[in-house]
Design an enzyme around this catalytic site. Structure first.
Site, PDB file in Angstrom:
ATOM      1  CG  HIS A  44      -0.101  -0.353   2.440  1.00 19.29           C
ATOM      2  ND1 HIS A  44       0.473   0.828   2.961  1.00 19.29           N
ATOM      3  CD2 HIS A  44      -0.315  -1.396   3.119  1.00 19.29           C
ATOM      4  CE1 HIS A  44       0.970   0.207   4.447  1.00 19.29           C
ATOM      5  NE2 HIS A  44       0.252  -0.927   4.087  1.00 19.29           N
ATOM      6  CG  HIS A  47       4.611  -1.045   2.176  1.00 21.25           C
ATOM      7  ND1 HIS A  47       3.079  -1.453   1.601  1.00 21.25           N
ATOM      8  CD2 HIS A  47       5.495  -1.828   3.096  1.00 21.25           C
ATOM      9  CE1 HIS A  47       2.727  -2.503   2.549  1.00 21.25           C
ATOM     10  NE2 HIS A  47       4.422  -2.644   3.570  1.00 21.25           N
ATOM     11  NE  ARG A  85       3.046  -8.809  11.580  1.00 15.15           N
ATOM     12  CZ  ARG A  85       3.863  -8.364  11.213  1.00 15.15           C
ATOM     13  NH1 ARG A  85       4.094  -7.127  10.258  1.00 15.15           N
ATOM     14  NH2 ARG A  85       4.984  -8.629  10.581  1.00 15.15           N
TER      15      ARG A  85
END
Length: 428
Positions: A44, A47, A85
């Protein structure tokens, strides 16, 4: 060779640099890498700073190495995060890697010879390494005191959620990536966002302690928006580089809607325009800010490089259709999915194609078969005031009827109330 560090400096990208790094890069071609974690099957715009860093690195005559974290993607980096995460399966990581490889190839010249970019996957060197080998060959060189002194670790340990051993060990895993690439690919430099400094320095330290080698580090500024909101996020979520996840039109619009404060930074970071070109554009922009010259230059440049020139042309025509005098014929060149993407967020109504076949007067269509208007009286008032258009044509009178011959792509009718209020009727 160009001075890579100078390029980052004038573009406002440089954050931290290890002593003697600039001198090393100016001596001869060097290999340097940036890691990308495969947390999704698309990169996305968060980056993009790192992708641009690799592009500038290659353009300066150096050899870029894009490391995709097939192994680290299954662990998780604690840097900049308040919670651990979710871990991914091998199958999920493999799927994500394939998507990322395709995207990176649009920005970098991949070839083994000269300073052609190469892509490596850290799963290739971790898959056959067992836990005992790792703690013996890697863990013994870095002390717990050293690891706990890192800001990313301190913040998590002081927080409510703490940190698992899995994430605590991440900097060792990333440090070994640097060591492996230094040892086997003569990779002397690691680059990344400023939140990666601790992990990168662990790598240089491992190289020094394990093999008495020397390696270098550069980090770039984390991009923030002038209004304090997070860069790369919109109301509908992340802005992806994959056209299936974020249409080229929406991608183009994201950049086009940049504020004047943001665009003056972003055009330096996200385009390859020279300093002279950018300064000339800035002068032109400041003379007539309402023309949004900088925003258009940025949006056009990055949309072409991420997607294509054809995708840019479609995005511009879509903008003209919605906000200008674009003709309805443009929609007929698009498939149904693309039409629905254009009108995402616009009120949509389903109508019966069978009923439409007999013809429906405009008041019934918009006040009974749908609720575009609250009443037929409101439809009449708007028509009389010249404020209602169907398929970009003003409705001349309240007795006007519409049928299946008015369907765009045999499926859609576009209703416009005033200049900016759109409604999409979908015939089924």
């Amino acid at each position: 060779m160009k001075n890579f560090v100078d390029e980052l400096r004038w573009r406002g990208m440089l954050h931290d640099i290890m002593p003697n790094t600039e001198e090393k890069l100016n001596e001869a071609m060097c290999a340097g890498y940036i890691g990308f974690d495969p947390t999704a099957d698309s990169l996305h715009i968060g980056h993009l700073t790192q992708i641009m860093t690799l592009i500038h690195f290659q353009n300066a005559g150096h050899k870029p190495v894009a490391l995709v974290g097939g192994a680290t993607g299954m662990v998780g980096d604690p840097s900049g995060k308040s919670d651990e995460r979710n871990l991914q399966t091998e199958e999920m990581v493999a799927h994500n890697l394939a998507g990322m490889k395709t995207q990176l190839a649009k920005f970098l010249k991949f070839e083994d010879a000269g300073n052609g970019a190469i892509m490596v996957n850290n799963a290739d060197w971790f898959k056959n390494m067992n836990f005992l080998d790792f703690i013996r060959d890697v863990g013994k060189h870095i002390t717990v005191n050293y690891m706990m002194a890192k800001d990313s670790v301190k913040k998590r340990l002081e927080g409510e959620t703490g940190m698992s051993f899995t994430e605590f060990s991440y900097q060792l895993v990333q440090g070994y990536d640097f060591y492996y690439l230094w040892k086997h690919h003569n990779c002397v430099l690691q680059m990344g966002g400023s939140d990666q400094w601790g992990n990168i320095v662990t790598g240089t330290e491992l190289i020094r302690r394990k093999d008495q080698g020397t390696a270098y580090a550069i980090t770039t500024q984390l991009i923030k928006k002038a209004d304090g909101t997070k860069f790369g996020k919109t109301e509908s979520g992340a802005v992806w580089l994959n056209a299936e996840k974020t249409s080229p039109y929406k991608y183009y619009q994201f950049w086009l809607n940049s504020s004047d404060d943001d665009v003056k930074k972003w055009i330096r970071i996200f385009t390859l325009k020279t300093q002279e070109e950018i300064e000339a554009l800035e002068q032109e922009h400041d003379t007539a800010p309402h023309l949004r010259i900088l925003q258009k230059a940025l949006a056009e440049d990055i949309t072409i490089r991420t997607h294509s020139k054809e995708a840019l042309e479609t995005a511009i025509k879509t903008s003209e259709f919605l906000f200008g005098n674009g003709a309805v014929e443009f929609l007929q060149t698009l498939n149904s999915k693309s039409v629905l993407e254009i009108f995402e967020g616009v009120p949509q109504f389903t109508i019966s194609k069978a009923e439409l076949a007999d013809g429906i007067d405009v008041a019934t269509l918009l006040a009974e078969k749908t609720t575009v208007f609250p009443s037929k009286g409101e439809v009449k008032k708007t028509v009389q005031g010249g404020g209602l258009s169907v398929n970009k044509v003003k409705v001349p009178e309240i007795t006007s009827t519409f049928g299946t011959s008015d369907l765009i792509n045999n499926q859609f009718i576009v209703v416009q109330k005033g200049k900016k209020n759109y409604f999409l009727l979908i015939a089924e």
